[in-house]
Design a protein around this motif. Structure first.
Motif, PDB file in Angstrom:
ATOM      1  N   SER A   1     -43.665  33.962  13.369  1.00 41.83           N
ATOM      2  CA  SER A   1     -44.519  35.210  14.051  1.00 41.83           C
ATOM      3  C   SER A   1     -45.419  35.596  13.045  1.00 41.83           C
ATOM      4  O   SER A   1     -46.483  36.074  13.464  1.00 41.83           O
ATOM      5  CB  SER A   1     -43.650  36.290  14.603  1.00 41.83           C
ATOM      6  OG  SER A   1     -42.813  36.646  13.452  1.00 41.83           O
ATOM      7  N   ASP A   2     -45.236  35.379  11.911  1.00 37.14           N
ATOM      8  CA  ASP A   2     -46.121  35.587  10.738  1.00 37.14           C
ATOM      9  C   ASP A   2     -47.437  34.546  10.468  1.00 37.14           C
ATOM     10  O   ASP A   2     -48.371  34.822   9.849  1.00 37.14           O
ATOM     11  CB  ASP A   2     -45.433  36.011   9.401  1.00 37.14           C
ATOM     12  CG  ASP A   2     -44.606  37.400   9.529  1.00 37.14           C
ATOM     13  OD1 ASP A   2     -44.877  38.051  10.281  1.00 37.14           O
ATOM     14  OD2 ASP A   2     -43.528  37.199   8.808  1.00 37.14           O
ATOM     15  N   VAL A   3     -47.062  33.245  10.915  1.00 34.22           N
ATOM     16  CA  VAL A   3     -47.957  32.310  10.584  1.00 34.22           C
ATOM     17  C   VAL A   3     -49.247  32.376  11.277  1.00 34.22           C
ATOM     18  O   VAL A   3     -50.291  32.092  10.788  1.00 34.22           O
ATOM     19  CB  VAL A   3     -47.409  30.854  11.178  1.00 34.22           C
ATOM     20  CG1 VAL A   3     -48.384  29.670  11.147  1.00 34.22           C
ATOM     21  CG2 VAL A   3     -46.190  30.494  10.305  1.00 34.22           C
ATOM     22  N   PRO A   4     -49.365  32.937  12.566  1.00 36.72           N
ATOM     23  CA  PRO A   4     -50.722  32.948  13.020  1.00 36.72           C
ATOM     24  C   PRO A   4     -51.907  33.618  12.126  1.00 36.72           C
ATOM     25  O   PRO A   4     -53.012  33.408  12.133  1.00 36.72           O
ATOM     26  CB  PRO A   4     -50.567  33.625  14.475  1.00 36.72           C
ATOM     27  CG  PRO A   4     -49.071  33.181  14.984  1.00 36.72           C
ATOM     28  CD  PRO A   4     -48.277  33.266  13.623  1.00 36.72           C
ATOM     29  N   SER A   5     -51.218  34.915  11.817  1.00 39.92           N
ATOM     30  CA  SER A   5     -52.242  35.786  11.062  1.00 39.92           C
ATOM     31  C   SER A   5     -52.591  35.132   9.893  1.00 39.92           C
ATOM     32  O   SER A   5     -53.549  35.472   9.269  1.00 39.92           O
ATOM     33  CB  SER A   5     -51.551  37.200  10.960  1.00 39.92           C
ATOM     34  OG  SER A   5     -50.363  36.968  10.258  1.00 39.92           O
ATOM     35  N   GLU A   6     -51.837  34.558   8.982  1.00 43.51           N
ATOM     36  CA  GLU A   6     -51.973  33.659   7.824  1.00 43.51           C
ATOM     37  C   GLU A   6     -52.915  32.821   7.905  1.00 43.51           C
ATOM     38  O   GLU A   6     -53.442  32.353   7.041  1.00 43.51           O
ATOM     39  CB  GLU A   6     -50.651  33.081   7.218  1.00 43.51           C
ATOM     40  CG  GLU A   6     -49.535  34.241   6.697  1.00 43.51           C
ATOM     41  CD  GLU A   6     -50.103  35.212   5.650  1.00 43.51           C
ATOM     42  OE1 GLU A   6     -50.585  34.260   4.749  1.00 43.51           O
ATOM     43  OE2 GLU A   6     -50.012  36.132   5.703  1.00 43.51           O
ATOM     44  N   VAL A   7     -53.004  32.104   8.942  1.00 42.05           N
ATOM     45  CA  VAL A   7     -53.960  30.848   9.381  1.00 42.05           C
ATOM     46  C   VAL A   7     -55.318  31.387  10.202  1.00 42.05           C
ATOM     47  O   VAL A   7     -56.151  30.275  10.438  1.00 42.05           O
ATOM     48  CB  VAL A   7     -53.301  29.600   9.806  1.00 42.05           C
ATOM     49  CG1 VAL A   7     -52.104  29.246   8.894  1.00 42.05           C
ATOM     50  CG2 VAL A   7     -52.852  29.804  11.246  1.00 42.05           C
ATOM     51  N   GLY A   8     -55.226  32.543  10.602  1.00 35.86           N
ATOM     52  CA  GLY A   8     -56.664  32.797  11.198  1.00 35.86           C
ATOM     53  C   GLY A   8     -56.434  33.156  12.707  1.00 35.86           C
ATOM     54  O   GLY A   8     -57.493  33.462  13.521  1.00 35.86           O
TER      55      GLY A   8
END
Length: 333
Positions: free
Chosen positions: A286-293
Motif C-alpha cells: 500500500s506504500d509503494v504507489p506513493s514511493e514510485v509516483g
C-alpha cells in the motif's frame, strides 16, 4: 520495521572551478552497500573480488572485469561473496547533462538509459578489454585529482571513450536486439504515414517564439527530466509547457526520441522501481504507489498488472525468495 531505500544525496566537488563540473571518480574496497539510489548516473568497474549486485530487483554476478552502468534513480546494492575478498572497483558518478557536450549520439544516449530497464545493466569484459578500461580509468582518476589545463575536456573525452567501449562490449555480449528495436520504434513513430511537408508545417506552427522546436537537445533534456522526477506528479502538458511547445507536438517528439509514448515511458520507470521495492524491501504494498509516483493504489495495481500479468502482491510472493538472474520482460506502451 519497514526499511525504505536510502536516497544518497551527493554533492560533487567542483574543485573551485567557475562553472560546475558534476563528475567524480574514485576507487574503494567494500563488503557491500545498502539499497540506495541517487540523482546521478553511476558507472563502476570491478578489479578485485566476487559477489552479486541487485539492480531493480534483479540480481547479477560481480567479478573482475564487470562494468555496470546505472541511469539516475536506479535502486541498487551489492554484496561480496562469503568466500571472497572485498570487492574493489572504480566508481564514477556524473550528471547525465554532461553527455550533451560529448560526441555521443541520440542512439547512444537512449541505449544507455535502457541499462537496467530493458537490458542487463552490466557486461563482463575480456582480459584485453579490461586492460584498456583500467588504463582509461587510471587516466580519468589522475585528471580528476589534479587541476591541470583542460582537465574537464580530457575527462569528458575519456568518459565518452569508456561509455562507447561499454556499449560495444554490451552489444557483443547481448546482441543488437535493443538497438534494432529502438531504431524500428523511432522510425515508426517518426513516420506515421504523414506527409513530411505537413509535419514541417505543424512544427512551424507549434514552435517556441524564441525559435526552439522540440529539438534533440530539448528532448534529451526532457527524457533526463522524466528519469529524475518520475516519482513526482508528471503530466505531458506540464513538460510541454516547460519547453514552450504544444502537448501534441511534444508527444510526437518524445515518442520519436524514445520509441514509446510519454505515459508508457513514465509507467515503465515507475513499474521498474516498484518491482525493485517489492522484491528487495519490506515496504508495504500500500506504500509503494506513493514511493514510485502513482496517486492511488487502484491505478498502480491496474498498471502493474497490465505490465506484469500479476498484482503487486502476487508478484512479491512469486519473486521475493528467488532473486531472478535475468531481467523481467521489457515493457511497452
Amino acid at each position: 520495521m519497514t526499511h525504505f531505500p536510502y536516497y544518497q544525496d551527493i554533492v560533487l566537488d567542483t574543485r573551485g572551478q567557475q562553472g560546475k563540473f558534476p563528475f567524480a571518480i574514485w576507487t574503494y574496497a567494500l563488503e557491500g552497500s545498502y539499497l540506495h539510489h541517487h540523482d546521478f548516473a553511476e558507472l563502476s568497474f570491478v578489479i578485485e573480488g566476487h559477489g552479486t549486485q541487485t539492480v531493480g530487483g534483479v540480481t547479477y554476478p560481480l567479478l573482475p572485469g564487470t562494468v555496470t552502468f546505472l541511469p539516475p534513480h536506479q535502486l541498487h546494492q551489492f554484496q561480496r561473496n562469503p568466500d571472497s575478498s572485498l570487492v574493489r572497483k572504480y566508481c564514477i558518478i556524473f550528471d547525465t547533462r554532461l553527455l550533451s557536450g560529448t560526441p555521443l549520439t541520440s542512439g547512444h544516449y537512449n541505449a544507455l538509459l535502457q541499462f537496467g530497464n530493458r537490458v542487463p545493466p552490466y557486461v563482463c569484459l575480456s582480459a584485453e578489454q579490461s586492460v584498456r578500461m583500467k588504463h582509461i580509468m587510471d587516466d580519468m582518476l589522475w585528471e580528476n585529482n589534479h587541476s591541470e589545463i583542460g582537465r574537464s575536456s580530457l575527462i569528458l573525452a575519456k568518459l565518452t571513450e569508456v561509455l562507447l567501449l561499454l556499449l560495444r562490449a554490451h552489444t557483443g555480449e547481448y546482441g543488437e536486439g535493443l538497438a534494432k528495436e529502438t531504431e524500428a520504434e523511432r522510425a515508426a513513430a517518426s513516420d506515421g504515414g504523414s506527409d513530411p511537408a505537413k509535419q514541417d508545417s505543424l512544427a512551424q506552427q507549434e514552435q517556441r517564439q524564441d525559435g526552439r522546436t522540440g529539438s534533440a537537445d530539448d528532448m534529451r533534456d526532457a527524457v533526463q527530466y522524466v528519469h529524475l522526477h518520475y516519482t513526482e506528479s508528471l503530466k505531458l502538458e506540464q513538460l510541454a509547457g516547460r519547453y514552450g511547445i504544444s502537448p501534441p507536438y511534444f508527444s510526437r517528439s518524445f515518442k520519436k526520441r524514445t520509441g514509446q509514448s510519454f505515459l508508457g515511458y513514465l509507467h515503465t520507470l515507475r513499474i521498474r522501481s516498484a518491482i525493485s521495492l517489492l522484491v528487495s524491501t519490506d515496504v508495504q504494498v500500500s506504500d509503494v504507489p506513493s514511493e514510485v509516483g502513482f496517486d492511488s493504489l487502484r491505478t498502480f495495481t491496474r498498471v502493474f498488472k497490465a505490465h506484469t500479468g500479476m498484482t503487486p502482491s502476487e508478484y512479491r510472493t512469486a519473486h521475493r525468495n528467488k532473486a531472478p538472474s535475468v531481467p523481467v520482460p521489457p515493457f511497452h506502451s
